[in-house]
Motif scaffolding. Structure first.
Motif, short mmCIF file in Angstrom:
data_model
loop_
_atom_site.label_atom_id
_atom_site.label_comp_id
_atom_site.label_asym_id
_atom_site.label_seq_id
_atom_site.Cartn_x
_atom_site.Cartn_y
_atom_site.Cartn_z
N UNK A 571 0.76 -1.08 -0.12
CA UNK A 571 0.01 0.03 0.00
C UNK A 571 0.90 1.13 0.05
N UNK A 572 0.57 2.07 -0.88
CA UNK A 572 1.25 3.33 -1.22
C UNK A 572 0.38 4.44 -0.82
N UNK A 573 0.64 5.53 -0.23
CA UNK A 573 -0.12 6.89 0.07
C UNK A 573 0.88 7.58 -0.06
N UNK A 597 4.53 5.76 2.84
CA UNK A 597 3.71 6.93 3.04
C UNK A 597 4.63 8.10 2.59
N UNK A 598 4.17 8.94 1.72
CA UNK A 598 5.20 10.09 1.25
C UNK A 598 4.26 11.34 1.13
N UNK A 599 4.89 12.53 1.72
CA UNK A 599 4.40 13.88 1.57
C UNK A 599 2.97 13.88 1.96
N UNK A 600 2.49 13.40 2.93
CA UNK A 600 1.36 13.27 3.64
C UNK A 600 1.42 14.45 4.58
N UNK A 601 0.95 15.52 4.47
CA UNK A 601 1.19 16.65 5.12
C UNK A 601 0.29 17.00 6.43
N UNK A 623 8.95 12.65 4.23
CA UNK A 623 8.40 13.84 3.95
C UNK A 623 6.91 14.09 4.64
N UNK A 624 7.06 13.68 5.83
CA UNK A 624 5.69 13.73 6.76
C UNK A 624 6.00 14.55 7.88
N UNK A 625 6.16 15.99 7.88
CA UNK A 625 6.75 16.75 8.60
C UNK A 625 5.77 16.94 10.06
N UNK A 626 4.49 16.52 10.03
CA UNK A 626 3.77 16.68 11.14
C UNK A 626 3.78 15.26 12.03
N UNK A 646 12.47 9.56 6.29
CA UNK A 646 13.14 10.77 5.74
C UNK A 646 12.36 11.94 5.83
N UNK A 647 12.75 13.17 5.89
CA UNK A 647 11.91 14.36 6.09
C UNK A 647 10.88 14.40 7.11
N UNK A 648 11.00 13.84 8.20
CA UNK A 648 10.09 13.61 9.32
C UNK A 648 10.88 14.03 10.69
#
Length: 664
Positions: A571-573, A597-601, A623-626, A646-648
């Motif tokens: 599964x990819x979101x 999971x990628x770029x889910x703001x 890239x899920x910064x929150x 990465x990016x978290x």
């Protein structure tokens, strides 16, 4: 086919008064042997031409027994050759030691010398080529030095006066061919495939009056094909890539007498002025009745010019090409095709297998392509004035005894046709009789926003829709019969359906064979239907750039419904904005192995239910910064092999660096 060319070189195919074309007669021999199981495991190209085959082991042993000592496969350990040997294949890297240690009293009687399985890193001295192939084997009919490391051919190549077949393909260090090669007056086949650095062909090629096949595929640095080849009236092909000719080359007029061409002919940058029409007539296309593939490109300016009537006239000669298997027309400027194409296409071009109509911006009506009995591959693109694919009033006119059309079509592309509304001119309001494309396995519909219906597609395995109307995927356009016809569908890609708010459960519930589904760039998509749980074969699910997506409907399903997710492995979101962009009841996916999971703001945390995924092997979050933290149950996932973050920044700050990359 190389085998037939080798047969011809040895004189195995006699001349025939009934059919002077030896290649055609050789193909009949081959098909007879295939029918008798002498050959097997045939592989065909997209036009149905045989490109590979095998010989059964028992047949090979029988052939060797019958041939006796006349044919021999040798290597570096072979000693003295029997003087009765006529055909030699060398199965290992060829070097000087073989010629020094091997004596052969019948060298002048050798008819074939073929190098097989040469190493691509092997380099053969040019002197060796002279000593063996020319100095000793002067009676050769067939010589293959493919992939042998030869860097040049000696001038004395002309001494092989009986040579009919010469293969020096896959020798990238060859830059020039000696002009004396044109003294080989019996030469029928010259194969130069993938001689990447070959810069020029010999001058005076017109002297090679018996040349039938000149293969220059992959000769990327070949600066030009010398003028004069137009005098080689026996010439049939220039390799699989055929001939590409523009108005600026000398070739356009030299085509006039090359009436035996049977490969591919590509004519580009024609334009549509009066001069283009005259030059087109000089091509004498109507007499090239052995052509298999014709590609005609008028050029991007044709739809703006007032002289487009010339384009229509140019199509007249195509009707004589009865053997044509592939026809591609690009930048045609006419509003209609020639009358013969509209009224009697099947009679004139009955063997078409592949058709491409592209960038014909003025065209308002299509030929009756649905009648072609052998059409397997159809591309319709940038036909901005076309409103329907079939110019008939209803299904009864498509096929009176039923409702199939395109009887063997396997692949169909419909691309950038903004005014396309219907499959046929007058679709029945009741839809009691839906047309069927019985063998279509792959369908692509891109940027066709006004197409609202689909035919029956009982064999469809792969469907890509992008830039379409949401009604194309709704119950209103898909009757129970049409949606159930997708029961064999395995791969589905949906993208850029701008007004689609949810997937139709009625449409999804019949996709019981679906294994792969990817949805992207649907900005209004908010929910996935509970119909998703009917996808009992689904293994890969991906959702990208659907900002408002959530899984509430999926989470609200009963445990009985969730049986549809038992086979889901991945599964990819990506690029979702809501906090609940992941399913909360992850236990619905007991066999999930990969979660990405990628770029889910808006994502703040992962569901606690992730602890139920004991089959999970990889978690990748980018890239899920929150994202604040990972739930405690992650540590209980005994099968987890990789956790990549990465990016978290928030959650990564709380973890040892080694754990942010991978768990082993």
């Amino acid at each position: 086919m190389a085998l037939i060319n080798l047969w011809m070189a040895q004189g195995f195919i006699p001349s025939s008064d009934v059919d002077p074309n030896k290649e055609r007669l050789g193909n009949e021999y081959f098909m007879d042997l295939l029918w008798r199981s002498f050959f097997q495991d045939v592989q065909e190209d997209e036009l149905g031409n045989i490109v590979n085959f095998k010989m059964h082991d028992l047949m090979h042993d029988l052939a060797q027994l019958v041939a006796g000592t006349e044919c021999m496969i040798v290597d570096l350990s072979s000693g003295k050759l029997d003087e009765r040997v006529r055909h030699v294949s060398h199965s290992s890297n060829f070097d000087l030691s073989w010629t020094r240690e091997t004596s052969y009293s019948g060298a002048d009687k050798l008819r074939s010398f073929l190098l097989l399985n040469q190493s691509p890193f092997h380099s053969m001295p040019n002197k060796l080529f002279y000593d063996t192939a020319i100095g000793r084997f002067r009676g050769l009919r067939s010589l293959s030095m493919s992939n042998s490391g030869v860097t040049m051919l000696p001038i004395s190549i002309s001494n092989l006066v009986h040579l009919r077949y010469l293969d020096i393909s896959w020798n990238p260090d060859i830059k020039l061919l000696p002009n004396t090669i044109t003294d080989l007056l019996n030469l029928q086949t010259l194969i130069l495939t993938s001689c990447y650095n070959l810069e020029n062909l010999p001058t005076q090629m017109e002297k090679s009056i018996n040349l039938r096949h000149l293969d220059i595929d992959g000769c990327a640095n070949l600066k030009q094909v010398p003028c004069g080849l137009g005098k080689l009236q026996s010439l049939q092909s220039l390799g699989k890539g055929g001939i590409t000719i523009s108005r600026q080359s000398c070739w356009l007029t030299e085509l006039k007498d090359l009436n035996n061409l049977d490969g591919e002919l590509r004519i580009v940058d024609l334009g549509h002025d009066d001069d283009a029409t005259l030059e087109w007539k000089d091509v004498n296309l109507k007499d090239k009745q052995n052509l298999q593939s014709l590609i005609v490109e008028w050029g991007p300016e044709s739809h703006e010019n007032e002289g487009v009537l010339n384009d229509v006239m140019m199509l007249e000669d195509i009707k004589a090409l009865w053997s044509l298997k592939q026809l591609m027309i690009e930048w045609y400027g006419g509003a209609r095709f020639r009358k013969w194409m509209v009224d009697d296409l099947m009679s004139y071009l009955p063997n078409l297998v592949k058709v491409r109509l592209d960038s014909c911006f003025r065209c308002q009506h299509l030929p009756p392509l649905h009648q072609l009995a052998y059409l397997k591959d159809l591309y319709l693109g940038d036909l901005s004035n076309i409103e329907c694919i079939i110019e008939c009033e209803g299904v009864a006119e498509v096929r009176p005894s039923g409702c199939d059309f395109f009887p063997v079509l396997a692949q169909l592309w419909i691309v950038n046709m903004p005014n396309l509304k219907k499959w046929w001119r007058k679709e029945e309001a009741s839809k009691e009789l839906l047309p069927s494309i019985p063998h279509l396995s792959y369908l692509v519909i891109l940027d066709c926003p006004n197409l609202l219906s689909m035919p029956l597609l009982p064999s469809l395995e792969k469907l890509d829709v992008y830039g379409v109307n949401e009604k194309l995927l709704s119950p209103q356009s898909s009757t129970a019969e049409s949606s159930s016809s997708l029961c064999r569908l395995k791969k589905l890609r949906i993208g850029k359906v701008l007004k689609m708010e949810s997937l139709s459960g009625k449409w999804l519930q019949n996709l019981t064979s679906l294994e792969f589904m990817w949805i992207s760039d649907c900005p209004k998509l908010m929910s996935l239907s509970q119909g998703l749980s009917h996808l009992s074969s689904l293994e890969i699910l991906g959702i990208s750039n659907c900002k408002d997506i959530d899984f509430k409907e999926v989470d609200s399903g009963s445990s009985m419904q969730s049986k549809g997710f038992l086979n889901l492995r991945s599964m990819t979101i990506k690029e979702a904005a809501k906090p609940d962009c992941l399913p909360q009841r992850l236990e619905q996916f007991p066999n999930l192995e990969k979660l990405e999971i990628e770029s889910c703001s808006g994502l703040v945390s992962l569901p606690e239910s992730i602890g139920n995924l004991q089959s999970l092997q990889r978690i990748r979050i980018f890239d899920c910064r929150k994202l604040i933290s990972l739930p405690t149950p992650v540590s209980s996932l005994t099968g987890l092999q990789e956790l990549e973050l990465s990016g978290c920044p928030i959650v990564m700050a709380k973890m040892p660096r080694r754990e942010c990359i991978r768990l082993a």
